[in-house]
Scaffold this motif. Sequence first.
Motif, PDB file in Angstrom:
ATOM      1  N   GLY A 297      -8.302 -10.982   5.732  1.00 43.59           N
ATOM      2  CA  GLY A 297      -9.319 -10.858   4.697  1.00 43.59           C
ATOM      3  C   GLY A 297      -9.227  -9.524   3.984  1.00 43.59           C
ATOM      4  O   GLY A 297      -8.323  -8.721   4.229  1.00 43.59           O
ATOM      5  N   ALA A 298     -10.173  -9.286   3.072  1.00 40.14           N
ATOM      6  CA  ALA A 298     -10.190  -8.057   2.281  1.00 40.14           C
ATOM      7  C   ALA A 298     -10.763  -6.926   3.121  1.00 40.14           C
ATOM      8  O   ALA A 298     -11.952  -6.581   3.040  1.00 40.14           O
ATOM      9  N   ALA A 299      -9.930  -6.350   3.970  1.00 44.76           N
ATOM     10  CA  ALA A 299     -10.360  -5.315   4.904  1.00 44.76           C
ATOM     11  C   ALA A 299     -10.919  -4.103   4.160  1.00 44.76           C
ATOM     12  O   ALA A 299     -10.555  -3.834   3.014  1.00 44.76           O
ATOM     13  N   ASP A 300     -11.803  -3.365   4.840  1.00 48.87           N
ATOM     14  CA  ASP A 300     -12.350  -2.179   4.191  1.00 48.87           C
ATOM     15  C   ASP A 300     -11.454  -0.974   4.464  1.00 48.87           C
ATOM     16  O   ASP A 300     -10.516  -1.028   5.269  1.00 48.87           O
ATOM     17  N   MET A 301     -11.768   0.131   3.820  1.00 54.96           N
ATOM     18  CA  MET A 301     -10.902   1.304   3.888  1.00 54.96           C
ATOM     19  C   MET A 301     -10.830   1.877   5.293  1.00 54.96           C
ATOM     20  O   MET A 301      -9.779   2.380   5.702  1.00 54.96           O
TER      21      MET A 301
ATOM     22  N   TYR B 215      -6.789  -9.670  -4.481  1.00 58.66           N
ATOM     23  CA  TYR B 215      -6.842  -8.561  -5.438  1.00 58.66           C
ATOM     24  C   TYR B 215      -7.746  -7.465  -4.898  1.00 58.66           C
ATOM     25  O   TYR B 215      -7.384  -6.270  -4.905  1.00 58.66           O
ATOM     26  N   ILE B 216      -8.912  -7.842  -4.404  1.00 56.17           N
ATOM     27  CA  ILE B 216      -9.842  -6.867  -3.835  1.00 56.17           C
ATOM     28  C   ILE B 216      -9.208  -6.161  -2.637  1.00 56.17           C
ATOM     29  O   ILE B 216      -9.284  -4.931  -2.502  1.00 56.17           O
ATOM     30  N   GLY B 217      -8.567  -6.926  -1.767  1.00 55.08           N
ATOM     31  CA  GLY B 217      -7.930  -6.330  -0.602  1.00 55.08           C
ATOM     32  C   GLY B 217      -6.850  -5.334  -0.975  1.00 55.08           C
ATOM     33  O   GLY B 217      -6.717  -4.273  -0.352  1.00 55.08           O
ATOM     34  N   TYR B 218      -6.063  -5.661  -2.001  1.00 58.49           N
ATOM     35  CA  TYR B 218      -4.995  -4.755  -2.414  1.00 58.49           C
ATOM     36  C   TYR B 218      -5.555  -3.474  -3.021  1.00 58.49           C
ATOM     37  O   TYR B 218      -5.039  -2.388  -2.763  1.00 58.49           O
ATOM     38  N   ARG B 219      -6.608  -3.591  -3.813  1.00 56.45           N
ATOM     39  CA  ARG B 219      -7.238  -2.398  -4.383  1.00 56.45           C
ATOM     40  C   ARG B 219      -7.769  -1.484  -3.275  1.00 56.45           C
ATOM     41  O   ARG B 219      -7.626  -0.259  -3.337  1.00 56.45           O
ATOM     42  N   SER B 220      -8.367  -2.091  -2.261  1.00 55.84           N
ATOM     43  CA  SER B 220      -8.863  -1.308  -1.130  1.00 55.84           C
ATOM     44  C   SER B 220      -7.709  -0.635  -0.399  1.00 55.84           C
ATOM     45  O   SER B 220      -7.793   0.539  -0.009  1.00 55.84           O
ATOM     46  N   LEU B 221      -6.610  -1.365  -0.237  1.00 58.59           N
ATOM     47  CA  LEU B 221      -5.424  -0.789   0.397  1.00 58.59           C
ATOM     48  C   LEU B 221      -4.898   0.390  -0.408  1.00 58.59           C
ATOM     49  O   LEU B 221      -4.578   1.448   0.145  1.00 58.59           O
ATOM     50  N   GLN B 222      -4.790   0.233  -1.727  1.00 63.51           N
ATOM     51  CA  GLN B 222      -4.288   1.307  -2.581  1.00 63.51           C
ATOM     52  C   GLN B 222      -5.132   2.568  -2.440  1.00 63.51           C
ATOM     53  O   GLN B 222      -4.603   3.685  -2.356  1.00 63.51           O
ATOM     54  N   ARG B 223      -6.446   2.395  -2.432  1.00 64.31           N
ATOM     55  CA  ARG B 223      -7.331   3.552  -2.313  1.00 64.31           C
ATOM     56  C   ARG B 223      -7.181   4.220  -0.949  1.00 64.31           C
ATOM     57  O   ARG B 223      -7.229   5.449  -0.837  1.00 64.31           O
TER      58      ARG B 223
ATOM     59  N   LEU C  59      -6.050   8.081   0.007  1.00 64.77           N
ATOM     60  CA  LEU C  59      -6.871   8.916   0.878  1.00 64.77           C
ATOM     61  C   LEU C  59      -6.076   9.382   2.095  1.00 64.77           C
ATOM     62  O   LEU C  59      -6.149  10.558   2.485  1.00 64.77           O
ATOM     63  N   TYR C  60      -5.322   8.481   2.678  1.00 63.84           N
ATOM     64  CA  TYR C  60      -4.512   8.811   3.855  1.00 63.84           C
ATOM     65  C   TYR C  60      -3.502   9.918   3.530  1.00 63.84           C
ATOM     66  O   TYR C  60      -3.369  10.893   4.284  1.00 63.84           O
ATOM     67  N   GLN C  61      -2.808   9.758   2.429  1.00 64.93           N
ATOM     68  CA  GLN C  61      -1.786  10.747   2.078  1.00 64.93           C
ATOM     69  C   GLN C  61      -2.391  12.100   1.705  1.00 64.93           C
ATOM     70  O   GLN C  61      -1.730  13.124   1.800  1.00 64.93           O
ATOM     71  N   LYS C  62      -3.640  12.085   1.327  1.00 61.47           N
ATOM     72  CA  LYS C  62      -4.319  13.330   0.952  1.00 61.47           C
ATOM     73  C   LYS C  62      -4.969  14.025   2.145  1.00 61.47           C
ATOM     74  O   LYS C  62      -5.024  15.270   2.194  1.00 61.47           O
ATOM     75  N   THR C  63      -5.439  13.266   3.128  1.00 65.99           N
ATOM     76  CA  THR C  63      -6.273  13.852   4.179  1.00 65.99           C
ATOM     77  C   THR C  63      -5.674  13.817   5.584  1.00 65.99           C
ATOM     78  O   THR C  63      -6.020  14.661   6.411  1.00 65.99           O
ATOM     79  N   TYR C  64      -4.801  12.838   5.885  1.00 63.34           N
ATOM     80  CA  TYR C  64      -4.299  12.736   7.249  1.00 63.34           C
ATOM     81  C   TYR C  64      -3.214  13.781   7.494  1.00 63.34           C
ATOM     82  O   TYR C  64      -2.326  13.958   6.644  1.00 63.34           O
ATOM     83  N   PRO C  65      -3.261  14.501   8.609  1.00 62.55           N
ATOM     84  CA  PRO C  65      -2.239  15.530   8.877  1.00 62.55           C
ATOM     85  C   PRO C  65      -0.821  14.971   8.805  1.00 62.55           C
ATOM     86  O   PRO C  65      -0.464  14.064   9.555  1.00 62.55           O
TER      87      PRO C  65
END
Length: 225
Positions: free
Chosen positions: A204-208, A18-26, A30-36
């Motif tokens: 594991g629950a990878a970070d952003m 659950y934690i990993g998926y929430r991190s993925l969602q965030r 962020l990627y869709q907002k900031t990555y060219p």
Amino acid sequence: MAVIPIEIISDPICPWCYIGYRSLQRTVALYQKTYPGGSKDELDIIWKPYFIDQVEPTESVLINDRMARRMTASQINGAQTRLTRVGKGLGIGFRFGGYIGSSRVAHRTLHLALERYGGLTQCELADRLFRSQFELEKDVSDVDVVISAAVESGMDETLVKEYLESDRDLNEVEEEARNARGAGVQGVPLFLIGSGETKVRLEGAADMNEFFEAFAKARDSASCA
């Protein structure tokens, strides 16, 4: 536009999933907002089964009682404190007073969601199953709990009930879970991002930051293909 495939090997009774998926969602947001060019990319997420319990439990037990099988009271308190702290930072309000049991029914319904409705509905269902188990203190081994989550995700109630009353895809789901272990998966969550030789494997629950770098690598690979 690039299509970035993301496969999540997970179990709905795993709090770190659950934690990993929430991190993925965030990270996706962020990627869709900031990555060219990221706003035009499609991140294609699908879920694959993994059974933490290789032998299906015959009944549900209190979460604390299950944890007590392999932890001391002090260790349980430490584990739950950490989950609560990490979860809070991702908008998850963990509660540990509920029961926990087999995840077979939940996995079969996730399989049906992908087959009949597609990845977006499957993701919605996965999210609701996690929330039911770990925030609402509902037991996702309960067929009624799973059906309710499926309906709230946009699935047809009659279709889901008839499916779960049959044995359709039961062997296929079990085989997928066995194949994951056979391929060396020893724990979840496991995220497979991209395709081919450049596929990134995050355990594991990878970070952003890890997710973001994997997205960028997968996109560069897709652009070069």
